[in-house]
Design a protein around this motif. Structure first.
Motif, PDB file in Angstrom:
ATOM      1  N   GLY A  26       1.639 -12.095  17.364  1.00  0.00           N
ATOM      2  CA  GLY A  26       0.544 -11.650  17.724  1.00  0.00           C
ATOM      3  C   GLY A  26      -0.927 -11.809  17.259  1.00  0.00           C
ATOM      4  N   ALA A  27      -0.860 -12.932  16.699  1.00  0.00           N
ATOM      5  CA  ALA A  27      -2.095 -13.687  16.172  1.00  0.00           C
ATOM      6  C   ALA A  27      -3.083 -13.740  16.999  1.00  0.00           C
ATOM      7  CB  ALA A  27      -1.722 -14.751  15.235  1.00  0.00           C
ATOM      8  N   PRO A  28      -4.266 -13.688  16.916  1.00  0.00           N
ATOM      9  CA  PRO A  28      -5.506 -13.729  17.680  1.00  0.00           C
ATOM     10  C   PRO A  28      -5.478 -15.307  18.291  1.00  0.00           C
ATOM     11  CG  PRO A  28      -6.352 -12.895  15.884  1.00  0.00           C
ATOM     12  CD  PRO A  28      -5.077 -13.312  15.570  1.00  0.00           C
ATOM     13  N   GLU A  29      -6.077 -15.581  19.530  1.00  0.00           N
ATOM     14  CA  GLU A  29      -6.104 -17.111  19.885  1.00  0.00           C
ATOM     15  C   GLU A  29      -6.886 -17.681  19.330  1.00  0.00           C
ATOM     16  OE1 GLU A  29      -4.138 -18.213  22.568  1.00  0.00           O
ATOM     17  OE2 GLU A  29      -3.011 -16.572  22.594  1.00  0.00           O
ATOM     18  N   GLY A  30      -6.801 -18.973  19.486  1.00  0.00           N
ATOM     19  CA  GLY A  30      -7.680 -20.036  19.035  1.00  0.00           C
ATOM     20  C   GLY A  30      -7.304 -20.053  17.273  1.00  0.00           C
ATOM     21  N   SER A  31      -8.564 -20.608  16.569  1.00  0.00           N
ATOM     22  CA  SER A  31      -8.497 -20.915  15.111  1.00  0.00           C
ATOM     23  C   SER A  31      -8.481 -19.851  14.338  1.00  0.00           C
ATOM     24  CB  SER A  31      -9.519 -21.922  14.724  1.00  0.00           C
ATOM     25  OG  SER A  31     -10.707 -21.111  15.091  1.00  0.00           O
ATOM     26  N   ARG A  32      -8.777 -18.624  14.875  1.00  0.00           N
ATOM     27  CA  ARG A  32      -8.772 -17.440  13.982  1.00  0.00           C
ATOM     28  C   ARG A  32      -7.459 -16.807  13.915  1.00  0.00           C
ATOM     29  NH1 ARG A  32     -11.441 -12.862  16.988  1.00  0.00           N
ATOM     30  NH2 ARG A  32     -10.584 -14.253  18.818  1.00  0.00           N
ATOM     31  N   GLY A  33      -6.616 -17.368  14.505  1.00  0.00           N
ATOM     32  CA  GLY A  33      -5.266 -16.820  14.689  1.00  0.00           C
ATOM     33  C   GLY A  33      -4.192 -17.733  13.740  1.00  0.00           C
ATOM     34  N   VAL A  34      -4.791 -18.759  12.751  1.00  0.00           N
ATOM     35  CA  VAL A  34      -3.862 -19.740  12.414  1.00  0.00           C
ATOM     36  C   VAL A  34      -3.704 -19.016  10.908  1.00  0.00           C
ATOM     37  CG1 VAL A  34      -3.709 -22.248  11.559  1.00  0.00           C
ATOM     38  CG2 VAL A  34      -4.662 -21.751  13.822  1.00  0.00           C
ATOM     39  N   SER A  35      -2.366 -19.346  10.241  1.00  0.00           N
ATOM     40  CA  SER A  35      -2.116 -19.153   9.059  1.00  0.00           C
ATOM     41  C   SER A  35      -1.660 -20.422   8.292  1.00  0.00           C
ATOM     42  CB  SER A  35      -1.131 -17.969   8.941  1.00  0.00           C
ATOM     43  OG  SER A  35      -1.526 -16.904   9.378  1.00  0.00           O
ATOM     44  N   MET A  36      -1.436 -20.460   6.988  1.00  0.00           N
ATOM     45  CA  MET A  36      -0.924 -21.625   6.286  1.00  0.00           C
ATOM     46  C   MET A  36       0.392 -21.303   5.680  1.00  0.00           C
ATOM     47  SD  MET A  36      -2.259 -23.772   2.739  1.00  0.00           S
ATOM     48  CE  MET A  36      -3.595 -24.643   3.570  1.00  0.00           C
ATOM     49  N   PHE A  37       1.408 -22.007   5.672  1.00  0.00           N
ATOM     50  CA  PHE A  37       2.680 -21.833   4.994  1.00  0.00           C
ATOM     51  C   PHE A  37       3.133 -22.994   4.276  1.00  0.00           C
ATOM     52  CE2 PHE A  37       2.221 -19.159   8.868  1.00  0.00           C
ATOM     53  CZ  PHE A  37       2.807 -18.149   8.523  1.00  0.00           C
ATOM     54  N   LEU A  38       3.538 -22.542   3.013  1.00  0.00           N
ATOM     55  CA  LEU A  38       4.307 -23.443   2.129  1.00  0.00           C
ATOM     56  C   LEU A  38       5.662 -23.928   2.470  1.00  0.00           C
ATOM     57  CD1 LEU A  38       3.671 -23.796  -1.680  1.00  0.00           C
ATOM     58  CD2 LEU A  38       5.781 -24.126  -0.831  1.00  0.00           C
ATOM     59  N   VAL A  39       5.954 -25.100   2.788  1.00  0.00           N
ATOM     60  CA  VAL A  39       7.238 -25.139   3.242  1.00  0.00           C
ATOM     61  C   VAL A  39       7.849 -26.572   2.522  1.00  0.00           C
ATOM     62  CG1 VAL A  39       8.904 -25.993   5.491  1.00  0.00           C
ATOM     63  CG2 VAL A  39       6.567 -24.674   5.840  1.00  0.00           C
ATOM     64  N   PRO A  40       8.820 -26.374   1.444  1.00  0.00           N
ATOM     65  CA  PRO A  40       9.318 -27.362   0.744  1.00  0.00           C
ATOM     66  C   PRO A  40      10.385 -28.070   1.357  1.00  0.00           C
ATOM     67  CG  PRO A  40       9.987 -25.284   0.079  1.00  0.00           C
ATOM     68  CD  PRO A  40       9.374 -24.971   0.933  1.00  0.00           C
ATOM     69  N   LYS A  41      10.482 -29.319   1.245  1.00  0.00           N
ATOM     70  CA  LYS A  41      11.602 -30.124   1.696  1.00  0.00           C
ATOM     71  C   LYS A  41      12.965 -29.801   1.091  1.00  0.00           C
ATOM     72  CE  LYS A  41      13.449 -34.837   1.337  1.00  0.00           C
ATOM     73  NZ  LYS A  41      13.365 -36.326   1.121  1.00  0.00           N
ATOM     74  N   TYR A  42      12.842 -29.609  -0.147  1.00  0.00           N
ATOM     75  CA  TYR A  42      13.929 -28.670  -0.756  1.00  0.00           C
ATOM     76  C   TYR A  42      13.663 -27.414  -1.354  1.00  0.00           C
ATOM     77  CZ  TYR A  42      16.396 -33.310  -0.616  1.00  0.00           C
ATOM     78  OH  TYR A  42      16.855 -34.433  -0.513  1.00  0.00           O
ATOM     79  N   HIS A  43      14.442 -26.417  -1.154  1.00  0.00           N
ATOM     80  CA  HIS A  43      14.187 -25.201  -1.346  1.00  0.00           C
ATOM     81  C   HIS A  43      14.052 -25.192  -3.127  1.00  0.00           C
ATOM     82  CE1 HIS A  43      14.578 -22.924   2.174  1.00  0.00           C
ATOM     83  NE2 HIS A  43      15.627 -23.459   2.259  1.00  0.00           N
TER      84      HIS A  43
END
Length: 580
Positions: free
Chosen positions: A222-239
């Motif tokens: 449900g995020a807005p279209e375009g750059s206003r709907g982008v979030s950042m996530f931290l994703v580790p190779k190993y938990h």
């Protein structure tokens, strides 16, 4: 390929004169950046780079990174060199002391990267990306994330990446399709399942660090279209377990490595997240504010990419001079002595060498001036922060353009031998060509200069910069004229030009502005040397500065007509006629 010799004296001059390290040292935050320590860092990292990173530059180019059964392998020696880099603490120079860093000025972190990158540009991309990840988490991560991830990122035990680009999005980050689904219950409740593919991920997979912390842009439901709907996530190779130990591998993998023109020892990865539906990530910062968080990382990265122009240009210049001193061919024209001489004695080779040296010293002066403004901005100086914001696209765009030009001249100095891979001159040019492209192409940097940066406080800070240069250069007519022209173009773009007109003239204007600031900062170096600073440069610095003012500055002034030429001519042909 000739060995790397750190240009320590010119670096120290730029750090002292252009960055103003002694003024920074007077503040409480940077009080321990005393002259002896600064000199020890510059000399020490130069020696480390020359001894550990430089010998791997050629083998890295020839053998490159290889993907074998999902594992990225580097040539022999890379693991040992990276371990030594971590052990000696070079990754932690400017990071916060509370997470194991030394808390020194960003200026000194720039010097670490300059030396490492001049020694081995492809290898240096690994710590460069980690520095950006640290910066992003320091500014946008939660207290828990900072405590959990920053100590090992700061030490270099873990490395970091940024994941923006997707196959269908390119530079349009707002068009990305990667998704993040909230996890409501179970052991990962409160986190997100990440799904998607990213391309051009520098050092996205390797075995040198114990873990890799990926910062990934994705969309929430449900995020807005375009750059206003982008979030950042931290994703580790190993938990990472609560006690900091490493758990099982996350559901992510390197699909392939890009086959590139250069930087072959840097694994540029196609990364796939969530093939099995179990790639777990954490939200960094606020929902739908990921682009702002990523730009924190990218701003310093853009300075560091501009730094790569200095790095590759310095290495190419050293190699060209070495070759020109050794290569004997023909008598010097007009000389009564008809014996062959080293080619460095011929006028055109002299011109090329002086151009290389002057351009690199100019970019170095601009780089450290910008770094010093960043440090002042971090201390709370709002005017310095605005000036740094204006300088960033100049450093990135002109710095990397110079890197390409200088490494190309390096091939020319070698003549036919430069076109032969065995000499190594071509590697510098091949490596240099990526820098004007990534972290926002140089066209994007120029567009940023004439839109967002010109728009800061109504354009007054940018115009004030050029007016200050013109005043200081009153006794240097060419530089004063260029600065005055820059102020004129800035006013025209602000007050009269359409957006198309501004964008059409953005690249030549960016070059004009960068040359004006670089020339200004070089004159400050020349004045300092004349007053007894850097005695080792007393003979060479006045000559390279004069070459810059007499030859480079007038060329930049000649770009004014293009900067104010407008967009009409660019669209005078329909696209199909232009293509035909």
């Amino acid at each position: 390929m000739t060995p790397y010799t750190p240009p320590t004296q010119d670096q120290l001059l730029a750090i002292r004169v252009n960055a103003g390290i002694e003024e920074l040292q007077k503040t409480d935050r940077f009080a321990h950046a005393e002259p002896d320590l600064v000199e020890a860092i510059v000399e020490g990292v130069g020696q480390f780079a020359a001894g550990e990173f430089a010998p791997l530059n050629r083998v890295g180019d020839l053998e490159g990174a290889k993907l074998e059964n999902g594992v990225v392998r580097l040539p022999e020696g890379f693991k040992e060199a990276y371990d030594a880099y971590v052990e000696q603490g070079w990754n932690a120079i400017a990071s916060p002391a509370e997470f194991g860093g030394q808390g020194l000025p960003f200026t000194l972190a720039c010097n670490v990267l300059e030396n490492l990158g001049a020694a081995n540009m492809a290898f240096n991309l690994l710590p460069m990306l980690s520095v950006g990840a640290i910066d992003a988490l320091e500014h946008h991560g939660s207290k828990e994330q900072q405590a959990k991830y920053l100590p090992d990122l700061v030490s270099g035990k873990w490395s970091g990446t940024m994941n923006l680009t997707e196959p269908a999005a390119g530079s349009d980050v707002g068009a990305l399709r990667s998704t993040a689904e909230p996890i409501r219950d179970g052991p990962h409740a409160g986190k997100y399942r990440i799904t998607g593919q990213k391309i051009y991920i520098t050092w996205g997979e390797h075995e040198l660090a114990q873990n890799i912390i990926h910062l990934v842009l994705a969309r929430l439901p449900g995020a807005p279209e375009g750059s206003r709907g982008v979030s950042m996530f931290l994703v580790p190779k190993y938990h990472v377990n609560d006690d900091g130990s490493l758990g099982p591998r996350n559901d992510l993998r390197c699909v392939s490595l890009e086959h590139k023109l250069g930087i072959n020892a840097s694994p540029t990865c196609v990364m796939s997240y969530g093939d099995n539906g179990e790639c777990i990530g954490e939200l960094v910062g606020q929902e739908n504010r990921g682009l702002a968080a990523m730009f924190t990382m990218m701003n310093n990265a853009r300075i560091n990419v501009g730094n790569q122009g200095v790095q590759i240009g310095e290495r190419a210049t050293q190699q060209a001079i070495h070759y020109a001193m050794d290569r004997v061919q023909s008598a010097r024209a007009g000389s009564p002595d008809k014996n062959p001489v080293a080619i460095i004695e011929h006028p055109d080779v002299r011109r090329m060498i002086l151009r290389m040296k002057s351009l690199i010293e100019g970019v170095r002066a601009l780089l450290y001036y910008c770094a010093g403004q960043v440090d002042r901005g971090n201390l709370g100086d709002s005017a310095a922060k605005v000036r740094a914001d204006i300088l960033v696209p100049l450093v990135k765009a002109w710095g990397t353009d110079v890197g390409v030009e200088v490494s190309g001249i390096g091939i020319q100095v070698h003549g036919g031998m430069g076109f032969v891979e065995e000499t190594g001159a071509a590697q510098h040019w091949r490596d240099s060509k990526i820098a004007p492209i990534y972290e926002g192409t140089n066209g994007i940097q120029a567009a940023d200069l004439v839109t967002r940066k010109l728009g800061l406080e109504g354009g007054d800070p940018m115009i004030a910069l050029f007016e200050e240069i013109a005043r200081d250069a009153a006794d240097k007519p060419a530089l004063a004229a260029l600065a005055t022209d820059c102020a004129h173009v800035a006013r025209w773009m602000r007050d009269e030009a359409s957006l198309d007109d501004r964008l059409a003239g953005s690249v030549p204007f960016c070059t004009m502005a960068a040359v004006a600031v670089a020339g200004w900062q070089l004159t400050k170096q020349a004045e300092a040397v004349a007053n007894g600073a850097a005695p080792a440069l007393a003979t060479s610095k006045p000559v390279t500065v004069r070459f810059f003012l007499d030859r480079i500055v007038p060329e930049a002034s000649g770009l004014k007509a293009s900067a104010i030429g407008g967009a009409d001519l660019l669209y005078s042909l329909p696209s199909e006629k232009l293509a035909g």
